[in-house]
Design an enzyme around this catalytic site. Sequence first.
Site: not given
Ligand code: GNR
Ligand code: NI
Length: 164
Positions: A46, A51, A91-92, A133-134, A137
């Site tokens: 995601g 980001q 999270c990246l 999660h997104e 952000h």
């Molecule tokens: O790559 C991602 N893996 C992930 C694993 C578990 C819950 C959420 C994520 S999102 C993350 C990519 C990211 O940072 N998206 O904002």
């Molecule tokens: Ni993230």
Amino acid sequence: MTIREILHHPDERLRTKAESVSKYDGKLETLVADMFETMYAAPGIGLAATQIDVHLKVIVVDCGKQDPCPLHFINPELIRLEGIEQMEEGCLSVPGIFETVSRAESIKVRAFDKCGIQFEMEADGLLAVCIQHEIEHLEGKLFVDMLSNFKQKRIIKKLSKLNI
Ligand code: GNR
Ligand code: NI
């Protein structure tokens, strides 16, 4: 298409609240394409525009298994949250850190596609976690905000040693 640079915690720009998209034009289409390219290159499942330092309500998701995937959401809104689920998240923008977070187990999201067509979608499992999660952000929040102060400090210390 371009791979864009991903901001890392504790960069203050990750705290910016995204604005709603109002124009469904070629620029939006390029942004969505660049976000997919950046997400796949990372690799991640995601990515939120926040980001890559673009403060518009745009997210992309590709959790693999779910059908139909890949997905993009413009101006996403959670219109139903049900149950509680714990999942280990990463999270990246917080590289190398994996922690268990509680979120809704199943969700309903309302959004627009890049052509400006509104749609609604139900999701559960990893896809539901990823969409929540997104969307966080876009509100300037990170999954580490839900952890204890002690863990948050330890994470910042660890990231400062990564030198990226
Ligand atoms: O790559 C991602 N893996 C992930 C694993 C578990 C819950 C959420 C994520 S999102 C993350 C990519 C990211 O940072 N998206 O904002
Ligand atoms: Ni993230």
